[in-house]
Design a protein around this motif. Structure first.
Motif, PDB file in Angstrom:
ATOM      1  N   HIS A  44      36.832  46.999  53.556  1.00  5.96           N
ATOM      2  CA  HIS A  44      36.930  46.368  52.339  1.00  5.96           C
ATOM      3  C   HIS A  44      37.472  47.148  51.196  1.00  5.96           C
ATOM      4  O   HIS A  44      36.930  48.300  50.658  1.00  5.96           O
ATOM      5  CB  HIS A  44      35.502  45.987  51.884  1.00  5.96           C
ATOM      6  CG  HIS A  44      35.169  45.203  50.627  1.00  5.96           C
ATOM      7  ND1 HIS A  44      34.476  45.837  49.691  1.00  5.96           N
ATOM      8  CD2 HIS A  44      35.544  43.995  50.523  1.00  5.96           C
ATOM      9  CE1 HIS A  44      34.412  44.770  48.808  1.00  5.96           C
ATOM     10  NE2 HIS A  44      35.153  43.683  49.228  1.00  5.96           N
ATOM     11  N   ARG A  45      38.541  46.724  50.659  1.00  5.51           N
ATOM     12  CA  ARG A  45      39.470  47.366  49.906  1.00  5.51           C
ATOM     13  C   ARG A  45      39.761  48.817  50.157  1.00  5.51           C
ATOM     14  O   ARG A  45      39.874  49.950  49.595  1.00  5.51           O
ATOM     15  CB  ARG A  45      38.662  47.592  48.481  1.00  5.51           C
ATOM     16  CG  ARG A  45      38.212  46.314  47.765  1.00  5.51           C
ATOM     17  CD  ARG A  45      37.353  46.368  46.643  1.00  5.51           C
ATOM     18  NE  ARG A  45      36.617  45.208  46.307  1.00  5.51           N
ATOM     19  CZ  ARG A  45      35.685  44.985  45.570  1.00  5.51           C
ATOM     20  NH1 ARG A  45      35.424  46.049  44.730  1.00  5.51           N
ATOM     21  NH2 ARG A  45      34.893  44.011  45.373  1.00  5.51           N
ATOM     22  N   SER A  48      36.561  51.925  50.724  1.00  2.00           N
ATOM     23  CA  SER A  48      36.375  52.149  49.501  1.00  2.00           C
ATOM     24  C   SER A  48      34.815  53.034  49.029  1.00  2.00           C
ATOM     25  O   SER A  48      34.650  53.429  47.876  1.00  2.00           O
ATOM     26  CB  SER A  48      36.296  50.876  48.486  1.00  2.00           C
ATOM     27  OG  SER A  48      35.348  49.970  49.308  1.00  2.00           O
ATOM     28  N   GLU A  53      39.140  52.627  45.562  1.00  3.63           N
ATOM     29  CA  GLU A  53      39.464  51.390  46.240  1.00  3.63           C
ATOM     30  C   GLU A  53      40.929  50.763  45.866  1.00  3.63           C
ATOM     31  O   GLU A  53      41.369  51.271  44.730  1.00  3.63           O
ATOM     32  CB  GLU A  53      38.564  50.256  45.703  1.00  3.63           C
ATOM     33  CG  GLU A  53      38.480  49.879  44.490  1.00  3.63           C
ATOM     34  CD  GLU A  53      37.599  48.851  43.817  1.00  3.63           C
ATOM     35  OE1 GLU A  53      36.483  48.791  44.646  1.00  3.63           O
ATOM     36  OE2 GLU A  53      37.830  47.923  42.959  1.00  3.63           O
ATOM     37  N   HIS A  54      41.306  50.115  46.757  1.00  7.89           N
ATOM     38  CA  HIS A  54      42.901  49.685  46.675  1.00  7.89           C
ATOM     39  C   HIS A  54      43.850  50.723  46.108  1.00  7.89           C
ATOM     40  O   HIS A  54      44.721  50.599  45.355  1.00  7.89           O
ATOM     41  CB  HIS A  54      42.600  48.630  45.673  1.00  7.89           C
ATOM     42  CG  HIS A  54      41.997  47.172  45.886  1.00  7.89           C
ATOM     43  ND1 HIS A  54      42.152  46.665  47.223  1.00  7.89           N
ATOM     44  CD2 HIS A  54      40.956  46.448  45.212  1.00  7.89           C
ATOM     45  CE1 HIS A  54      41.515  45.463  47.371  1.00  7.89           C
ATOM     46  NE2 HIS A  54      40.548  45.606  46.131  1.00  7.89           N
ATOM     47  N   SER A  58      42.703  55.082  50.442  1.00  4.63           N
ATOM     48  CA  SER A  58      41.772  54.296  50.849  1.00  4.63           C
ATOM     49  C   SER A  58      42.158  53.502  51.937  1.00  4.63           C
ATOM     50  O   SER A  58      41.228  53.207  53.034  1.00  4.63           O
ATOM     51  CB  SER A  58      41.143  53.302  49.745  1.00  4.63           C
ATOM     52  OG  SER A  58      39.867  52.702  50.148  1.00  4.63           O
ATOM     53  N   HIS A  86      41.280  45.068  42.278  1.00  7.26           N
ATOM     54  CA  HIS A  86      40.086  44.233  42.304  1.00  7.26           C
ATOM     55  C   HIS A  86      40.116  43.078  41.741  1.00  7.26           C
ATOM     56  O   HIS A  86      39.792  41.845  41.805  1.00  7.26           O
ATOM     57  CB  HIS A  86      38.792  44.919  42.315  1.00  7.26           C
ATOM     58  CG  HIS A  86      37.510  43.984  42.266  1.00  7.26           C
ATOM     59  ND1 HIS A  86      37.212  43.116  43.220  1.00  7.26           N
ATOM     60  CD2 HIS A  86      36.515  44.242  41.469  1.00  7.26           C
ATOM     61  CE1 HIS A  86      36.132  42.654  43.146  1.00  7.26           C
ATOM     62  NE2 HIS A  86      35.562  43.073  41.694  1.00  7.26           N
ATOM     63  N   THR A  93      39.529  50.502  36.812  1.00  3.44           N
ATOM     64  CA  THR A  93      40.253  51.189  37.804  1.00  3.44           C
ATOM     65  C   THR A  93      41.286  51.967  37.862  1.00  3.44           C
ATOM     66  O   THR A  93      41.961  52.285  38.810  1.00  3.44           O
ATOM     67  CB  THR A  93      40.296  50.027  38.919  1.00  3.44           C
ATOM     68  OG1 THR A  93      41.438  49.131  38.522  1.00  3.44           O
ATOM     69  CG2 THR A  93      39.210  49.343  39.216  1.00  3.44           C
ATOM     70  N   ASP A 352      32.474  48.696  53.048  1.00  5.04           N
ATOM     71  CA  ASP A 352      33.181  49.736  52.375  1.00  5.04           C
ATOM     72  C   ASP A 352      33.294  51.123  53.343  1.00  5.04           C
ATOM     73  O   ASP A 352      33.917  51.967  52.852  1.00  5.04           O
ATOM     74  CB  ASP A 352      32.419  49.988  51.088  1.00  5.04           C
ATOM     75  CG  ASP A 352      32.376  48.964  50.135  1.00  5.04           C
ATOM     76  OD1 ASP A 352      33.296  48.132  50.344  1.00  5.04           O
ATOM     77  OD2 ASP A 352      31.862  49.102  48.998  1.00  5.04           O
TER      78      ASP A 352
END
Length: 364
Positions: A44-45, A48, A53-54, A58, A86, A93, A352
């Motif tokens: 997930h991402r 994370s 994240e992203h 990651s 996100h 972020t 995550d």
């Protein structure tokens, strides 16, 4: 000093608090919607729980921990390039708030009916966005992730697909991607639709075909209909649902879509659902897990796969009986939670912490 590429790669490979010890990932779904006995683990991402994240760091860590699929959320820049964030708002972020040259870009918009103040990807060209650096979205929960603040760029969707291709070669397995279109109606009204560049990018990379390790997901049923009917995407589509409310600009509630009749209708243009995990096993008033609902059985009866979200390791995200100690940011019994959900017959999960997901599915 190591250059930025070396820093990114080192940050991706070094696993923070890994759960696995010699456990390897087995292929889950051979491709498209054809299952074998292993449920999917979707990073997930990225991973994370261990990296901001992203970011490519990651995503790479998720793959090396054994995730079957990487999940990028897709938004778009002023010049029409899909990037992974996100939300379109990037004040939480990235380091954009510390950049004086972009102070004038801060503004308030109405995002799916909600007033949001910040900086938005659609006010930046890709070149401008590439001068920013990612930061941890929830630093109070994941302080260890703040170690990496300022190291990693905002990646494009194409860069994620390039990473997928490289890691598939290195790891000797076909790594999948699970992109989500974020706020597609919002972007469409700005004249920056997500659908065409998404379809174009998948086709340019040879990934819009039956058997490709790709799923496309959205919280908006109308968006998925457009992808299925107008763009004729060959890859499976997944309808995401929330525990309350409606898809934006849609009079029907998520709950209505997840009735047996609603699921049968969804099956005409999607291949799976991604419910909020409480729609599979709700929590009781005291915060402990209740009895499973009929959703998994109902969805399977309609020919749909079920991949709930989001599984996290910290106490504050876990049911009360699986928390350890009183620190909300400490790890609880996350393996136990995922095993419990996997035993309901779900076809995968978004987590995550991909290492926990890979381990949990070996225990079912």
């Amino acid at each position: 000093m190591a250059d930025r590429r070396q820093v990114l790669r080192l940050g991706a490979v070094a696993a923070a608090t890994p759960v696995l010890a010699g456990v390897t990932s087995a292929p889950a779904w051979a491709g498209g919607g054809r299952p074998d006995k292993k449920p999917l683990v979707v990073g997930h991402r990225g991973a994370s729980g261990y990296r901001p994240e992203h970011t490519l760091a990651s995503y790479e860590l998720a793959a090396r921990m054994g995730a079957d699929y990487l999940e990028p959320d897709l938004v778009i820049t002023k010049d029409g390039v899909l990037v992974c964030r996100h939300e379109p708002e990037i004040g939480g972020t990235t380091n954009v708030a510390s950049r004086p040259e972009f102070a004038g870009r801060q503004r308030t918009v109405t995002l799916d009916g909600v007033s949001v103040t910040g900086w938005f990807t659609h006010d930046f060209t890709l070149a401008e966005l590439k001068t920013l650096r990612a930061t941890e979205r929830i630093p109070a929960v994941r302080q260890q992730n703040t170690l990496y603040d300022g190291l990693f760029e905002v990646p494009t969707f194409q860069e994620v697909l390039d990473l997928r291709k490289r890691l598939s070669r290195e790891l000797g397995r076909d790594l999948g991607v699970f992109p989500e279109t974020k706020h597609p109606t919002y972007f469409q009204r700005l004249g920056l639709e997500l659908e065409k560049p998404l379809v174009r990018t998948l086709r340019r990379n040879g990934l819009d075909r039956r058997g490709a390790k790709v799923f496309v997901q959205s919280f908006e049923a109308a968006n998925l209909r457009v992808l299925a009917d107008e763009h004729r995407l060959e890859v499976p589509l997944v309808f995401l649902s929330s525990a309350a409310g409606n898809p934006f600009n849609d009079p029907r509630s998520y709950a209505d879509y997840l009735t047996p009749a609603g699921l049968k209708e969804l099956s005409q243009f999607v291949d799976g659902i991604g419910p909020e995990k409480s729609q599979v096993i709700p929590r009781k008033a005291d915060g402990t897990l209740g009895a499973p609902t009929s959703l998994v059985a109902d969805a399977h009866a309609a020919g749909l796969k079920v991949i709930p979200y989001t599984f996290r390791a910290e106490n504050q995200f876990l049911p009360a009986e699986l928390r350890v100690g009183t620190d909300p940011t400490a790890y609880g019994k996350a393996i136990d939670e995922q095993v419990t959900f996997l035993r309901t017959g779900i076809d995968g999960l978004f987590t995550d912490n991909p290492d926990i997901g890979v381990l949990a599915r070996t225990l079912v």
